[in-house]
Write a protein that holds these residues in place. Structure first.
Motif, short mmCIF file in Angstrom:
data_model
loop_
_atom_site.label_atom_id
_atom_site.label_comp_id
_atom_site.label_asym_id
_atom_site.label_seq_id
_atom_site.Cartn_x
_atom_site.Cartn_y
_atom_site.Cartn_z
N GLY A 1 -101.61 23.21 64.66
CA GLY A 1 -102.04 23.09 63.26
C GLY A 1 -102.92 24.23 62.82
O GLY A 1 -102.87 24.65 61.66
N VAL B 1 -95.68 23.07 62.73
CA VAL B 1 -95.28 21.70 63.02
C VAL B 1 -94.25 21.75 64.13
O VAL B 1 -93.25 22.46 64.02
N ASN C 1 -93.11 26.31 59.95
CA ASN C 1 -94.42 26.45 59.34
C ASN C 1 -94.75 25.20 58.52
O ASN C 1 -93.89 24.66 57.83
N THR C 2 -95.99 24.78 58.59
CA THR C 2 -96.41 23.61 57.82
C THR C 2 -96.10 23.77 56.34
O THR C 2 -95.67 22.83 55.67
N SER C 3 -96.29 24.99 55.83
CA SER C 3 -96.09 25.24 54.40
C SER C 3 -94.62 25.40 54.03
O SER C 3 -94.29 25.55 52.86
N VAL D 1 -92.10 23.23 55.27
CA VAL D 1 -91.36 22.02 55.60
C VAL D 1 -90.43 21.69 54.43
O VAL D 1 -90.84 21.69 53.28
N PRO E 1 -91.21 13.23 51.63
CA PRO E 1 -91.88 14.49 51.96
C PRO E 1 -92.87 14.29 53.11
O PRO E 1 -93.65 13.34 53.11
N TYR E 2 -92.81 15.19 54.08
CA TYR E 2 -93.65 15.01 55.27
C TYR E 2 -94.42 16.28 55.60
O TYR E 2 -94.17 17.35 55.02
N ASP E 3 -95.33 16.17 56.53
CA ASP E 3 -96.14 17.31 56.96
C ASP E 3 -96.40 17.21 58.46
O ASP E 3 -95.68 16.50 59.18
N LYS E 4 -97.45 17.87 58.92
CA LYS E 4 -97.72 17.91 60.36
C LYS E 4 -98.04 16.55 60.95
O LYS E 4 -98.04 16.38 62.18
N ASN F 1 -100.56 9.69 55.29
CA ASN F 1 -101.88 10.11 54.79
C ASN F 1 -103.01 9.37 55.48
O ASN F 1 -104.16 9.81 55.46
N THR G 1 -105.72 12.52 62.68
CA THR G 1 -105.40 13.93 62.92
C THR G 1 -105.68 14.30 64.37
O THR G 1 -106.41 13.58 65.07
#
Length: 700
Positions: free
Chosen positions: A116, A121, A152-154, A156, A177-180, A252, A256
């Motif tokens: 991170g 990711v 890259n996280t940005s 995805v 929509p997803y992220d790390k 959310n 973490t």
């Protein structure tokens, strides 16, 4: 090769002994399928970013670079002992005690924390992608492996199906929509498997997995997690508490990696290893490990390309007539004027097309701004290429697009299964700008600022380690043709790549503009962009390409007739040299260029004379310009800089910084302030949060 370690759709992983140093390593051999080659290229991009991390202290596999074996890309990794899946299996799938789980889980959270920190990711965390370094150690060390679908996280892509059934997060399965945080979900499932010895949500289909999740976390969220089959142990309740926080259905609300590392589960008797950064702070300097890619090797001479040619090729140009052809690219895109892309971008006109899809002019109904939208086809190979381009564009966000002469990127969105890239709308291509002058060329006073801006763009691409790899007039845009002097920007990063991840033998660029080392399969670097810029500069002055050709053979023939043949030491390192040259030890030069008849006999391609101007040497360009335009201030200096740009040996080619300091730019040039002080070699970068008609040119 000593043994096979594993296999997958990508190819195989082998255990090999390096005969140069006698070390045993793990080699991931990717198949030569175009889509898999693109995926391997993307993995190399990710692995290059991970060089910033210490692999031992950050619990990620050490990468030793890559090499080629024929058309296959081979990735070289340190050899580790066994997968965590096998380690669990060796315990008869009865699970591990808390005292063993604690350090393993801590190390994996540490790995995710550091991924991170560099914006990565993993996207496929599972026991087979976690390796035990040495099973005989009393406290086992583990490392995360396989970055084949990492991103890259940005960058995805919502709806992009990543991961493995049974380990991927609900938001991935449902296209949310997803992220790390998807990695944390996977880590939670790995943690349960460590404790129980079996997967929590095994399934053959996403439906099954979703059903299991709902039945467990929607009704009785604790009963399975608390049924660890080992009797009472210190930390079990804290472990279950941690699992619940890892497996929060709302991403959310998911814990973490940094919070995991501070969790009270790790307090009892855990001897922590020092991580790369202070876990009590939100920042800190990451340790940098300097690793150079291993020297590449290749067998065979057949060309391959793991880049999809996605630019409009010179010299063909075609305006899309939407009345005669109401939809462009009927087989795939089905886009017409008035089509709404991504909910609020209305197509107003078509700007260009290529193998990738279309570029359209659109009006954003949210802010009424007009933008350029690059619509990529939904073909899997093109989607991978679009991901690579997004990766590059994310790197370029560090540069100020206006001051560094690169197109401004406004992000991307999805239109169904198509990835759409949003760019600022610019006026016209440099190719069209030259054509508007009837292809007679521009005066020195106009060439000077254009060439300076393009050298400025290359300088700053180099400062962030990017090779454009397809520089040509159609990929250079005039911002506003009514301005004087005109401002230009570099566009189309579809074939761009990190300078450190250039793959020898990868055929990039457009015929007539790519450097000789690319055509011959000689290892290349960012100097290929300078060669292309030299050809663009000649085209600015003459109005026509210097080396137009329909095949690399023609282009190489034209280069040799004007500039001479490449030195033997370069030709000997080319993967494709023997496609165009014959080895002859009896001549002064070891390699002899094949005659047109020889090449036609071998390939069935008949060489064509397509040049508008024929120069016996580059020095003759000055006389040609004087005859055509009359004497102008700077013509001799212009030819001098062209010769330095078009040096056959890339190591002798002028650099962008040297171009910017060249005396050609001294007379009367009103310089715009660049992003950095051009008189230094460093500095802080600003961060931004047609078919040509024939012409009667003389032969020189």
């Amino acid at each position: 090769m000593k043994a096979f370690l594993g296999e997958g759709s990508f190819g195989v992983v082998t255990k090999c002994r390096d005969t140069k140093n006698n070390k045993t390593v793990a080699i991931k051999v990717n198949k030569s399928d175009p889509e898999i080659l693109l995926q391997a290229k993307l993995e190399i991009f990710i692995l290059e970013q991970l060089r910033r991390l210490d692999p031992d202290r950050c619990n990620i596999v050490e990468w030793n670079g890559y090499f080629l074996d024929g058309e296959r890309i081979c990735l070289n990794f340190e050899l580790l002992d066994q997968s965590l899946s096998d380690y669990i299996g060796d315990r008869n799938n009865q699970g591990l005690p808390m005292r063993e789980i604690r350090p393993i889980l801590n190390q994996l959270a540490n790995a995710l924390f550091h991924l991170g920190s560099v914006g990565i990711v993993h996207a496929d965390l599972k026991p087979v992608n976690i390796m035990v370094v040495n099973r005989s150690e009393s406290q086992v060390r583990v490392k995360l492996i396989d970055f084949g679908i990492a991103c890259n996280t940005s960058a995805v892509i919502p709806g992009d199906r990543v991961g493995t059934i049974g380990y991927c997060a609900p938001e991935v399965m449902l296209g949310i929509p997803y992220d790390k945080a998807i990695d944390m979900w996977s880590l939670g499932l790995v943690a349960v498997e460590l404790a129980t010895g079996v997967p929590l949500y095994p399934g053959e289909d996403d439906y099954d997995v979703l059903k299991f999740i709902i039945e467990t976390q929607g009704q009785l969220p604790d009963h399975l997690l608390e049924s660890v089959r080992r009797g009472p142990e210190n930390g079990q309740s804290l472990f279950v508490r941690l699992i619940k926080e890892m497996l929060a259905l709302d991403a959310n609300q998911r814990i973490t990696p940094s919070e995991v590392l501070k969790h009270p589960f790790f307090d009892p008797g855990l001897s922590r290893r020092t991580p790369c950064t202070d876990m009590n702070s939100t920042g800190g300097e990451l340790l940098v490990l300097s690793q150079q890619p291993s020297s590449w090797k290749s067998h065979g001479s057949q060309k391959f390309s793991c880049s999809f040619q996605n630019s409009v090729e010179f010299p063909q140009k075609r305006d899309i007539n939407t009345s005669a052809n109401p939809s462009a690219s009927e087989d795939d895109l089905q886009i017409t004027k008035g089509t709404i892309l991504g909910d609020h971008h209305v197509v107003e006109a078509f700007l260009g097309e290529g193998g990738f899809g279309l570029v359209t002019r659109c009006r954003d109904t949210k802010n009424n701004k007009t933008v350029a939208i690059k619509v990529n086809k939904s073909d899997p190979e093109i989607l991978l290429q679009a991901k690579l381009e997004i990766f590059i564009l994310e790197q370029l966000r560090r540069l100020d697009p206006d001051r560094c002469n690169i197109v401004e990127w406004n992000g991307y969105f999805l239109d169904g299964e198509r990835i759409c890239l949003n760019f600022e709308l610019l006026d016209q291509s440099l190719w069209d700008y030259i054509g508007d002058r009837n292809n007679q060329g521009l005066p020195m006073r106009e060439i000077r600022p254009i060439l300076h801006q393009l050298a400025n763009a290359l300088f700053h691409l180099g400062s962030v380690g990017i090779v454009h790899a397809d520089l040509k007039p159609v990929n250079i845009m005039v911002v506003n043709r009514s301005e004087s002097p005109v401002k230009v920007k570099l566009i189309d990063f579809g074939l761009a790549c990190p300078a450190s991840a250039v793959i020898p033998g990868d055929r990039v660029g457009t015929i007539g503009y790519c450097a000789p080392e690319v055509m011959l399969g000689i290892p290349y670097n960012k100097a290929i962009d300078m060669w292309s810029l030299g050809l663009v500069a000649v085209e600015l002055a003459t109005g026509v390409p210097l080396y137009p050709g329909e095949d690399d053979y023609d282009v190489l023939k034209f280069i040799i007739e004007t500039q001479g043949q490449l030195p033997d030491h370069l030709l000997e390192s080319g993967l494709y040299t023997d496609s165009y040259f014959i080895e002859d030890n009896h001549n002064e030069q070891r390699w002899t260029f094949k005659t047109q008849e020889q090449f036609q006999y071998e390939t069935d391609y008949r060489s064509k004379e397509t040049r508008y101007i024929k120069l016996k040497r580059l020095d003759d360009l000055e006389q040609l310009l004087k005859v055509r335009r009359g004497p102008e201030n700077g013509q001799s200096l212009f030819v001098r800089v062209i010769k330095e740009m078009l040096a056959l040996d890339a190591n002798q080619r002028i650099t962008p910084l040297e171009v910017l300091k060249h005396p050609f730019f001294d007379p009367g040039l009103s310089r715009r302030t660049p992003c950095t002080d051009m008189n230094s070699t460093g500095g802080e970068l600003l961060v931004l949060s047609q078919q040509q008609s024939s012409f009667g040119w003389p032969e020189f």
